[in-house]
Motif scaffolding. Structure first.
Motif, PDB file in Angstrom:
ATOM      1  N   LYS A  27      33.098  42.199  43.890  1.00 42.04           N
ATOM      2  CA  LYS A  27      32.879  41.271  42.780  1.00 42.04           C
ATOM      3  C   LYS A  27      33.367  41.916  41.487  1.00 42.04           C
ATOM      4  O   LYS A  27      33.076  43.084  41.232  1.00 42.04           O
ATOM      5  N   ALA A  29      34.362  41.179  37.091  1.00 31.33           N
ATOM      6  CA  ALA A  29      34.215  40.291  35.937  1.00 31.33           C
ATOM      7  C   ALA A  29      35.503  39.482  35.775  1.00 31.33           C
ATOM      8  O   ALA A  29      36.599  40.028  35.901  1.00 31.33           O
ATOM      9  N   ASP A  76      32.253  34.249  37.813  1.00 31.54           N
ATOM     10  CA  ASP A  76      32.304  35.276  38.859  1.00 31.54           C
ATOM     11  C   ASP A  76      33.676  35.254  39.505  1.00 31.54           C
ATOM     12  O   ASP A  76      34.319  34.186  39.595  1.00 31.54           O
ATOM     13  N   TYR A  78      35.917  37.332  42.907  1.00 34.93           N
ATOM     14  CA  TYR A  78      35.878  38.251  44.037  1.00 34.93           C
ATOM     15  C   TYR A  78      37.307  38.542  44.491  1.00 34.93           C
ATOM     16  O   TYR A  78      38.115  37.615  44.645  1.00 34.93           O
TER      17      TYR A  78
END
Length: 203
Positions: A27, A29, A76, A78
């Protein structure tokens, strides 16, 4: 329930969720994706290896992420691991969504899909609407195909108008030779979203 201010501005309260990631995924920012330094190591490795098609692939992926960040207010992101110093051409973004007044979830998803078929997958514990879109990106070095799977997941609460919009993108060379590998990479999005669950909001 969302407030009038949230509906007018598009700002919504954070909604807690969980999702299982494949090995090596992390993950990050969303601001990290907007940085020019985000792919610097990978781009350097590809230049040294003389792989202009991979350079286009990574730059195209980051460009798509940046556009999605501007358009969706993603909070979010990923990313997959790098292999031999090169980024895998995939990623998942998560953004808030507020259902417009007078529109139900099926109609909202159909508008967002812009003609793509919308389905409600069976066998997922969390209810969601899914559609997929593909488009080509090209320059003098290569032609790439961007495939994006969209997952609109209404928050599990009575008469909800809030949701999360997950966008899983794969950007690869337009080649029949790697079709199986592309399908496998694309399928990771469905596997991850099958594990998506809502988390209780702290009191």
């Amino acid at each position: 329930m969302s407030t009038l201010r949230e509906e007018l501005t598009g700002a919504v309260r954070p909604t807690l969720y969980s999702i299982l990631l494949p090995p090596g995924w992390r993950k990050v920012a969303p601001a990290e994706l907007a940085s020019e330094d985000a792919a610097a190591p990978s781009l350097a490795a590809m230049r040294a290896a003389g792989r202009p098609e991979l350079i286009l692939q990574v730059r195209g992926m980051l460009s798509r992420f940046r556009a999605a960040l501007r358009d969706s207010r993603a909070f979010d992101a990923y990313l997959p691991p790098a292999v031999d110093g090169v980024m895998l051409p995939a990623g998942l973004l998560v953004a808030p969504f507020v259902l417009p007044s007078g529109v139900d979830w099926d109609a909202a998803a159909s508008r967002m899909a812009k003609g793509a078929e919308v389905e409600r997958p069976e066998g997922t514990e969390t209810s969601m609407l899914v559609w997929r879109r593909a488009e080509k990106v090209a320059d003098d070095a290569a032609t790439l195909v961007g495939r994006t799977s969209h997952y609109l997941v209404p928050v599990d609460e009575p008469d909800t108008r809030r949701a999360l919009h997950f966008q899983y993108t794969v950007l690869v060379a337009d080649s029949a030779q790697i079709a199986d590998a592309v399908d496998t990479l694309e399928g990771l999005g469905d596997l991850m979203m099958a594990t998506m669950r809502w988390r209780p909001t702290p009191a």
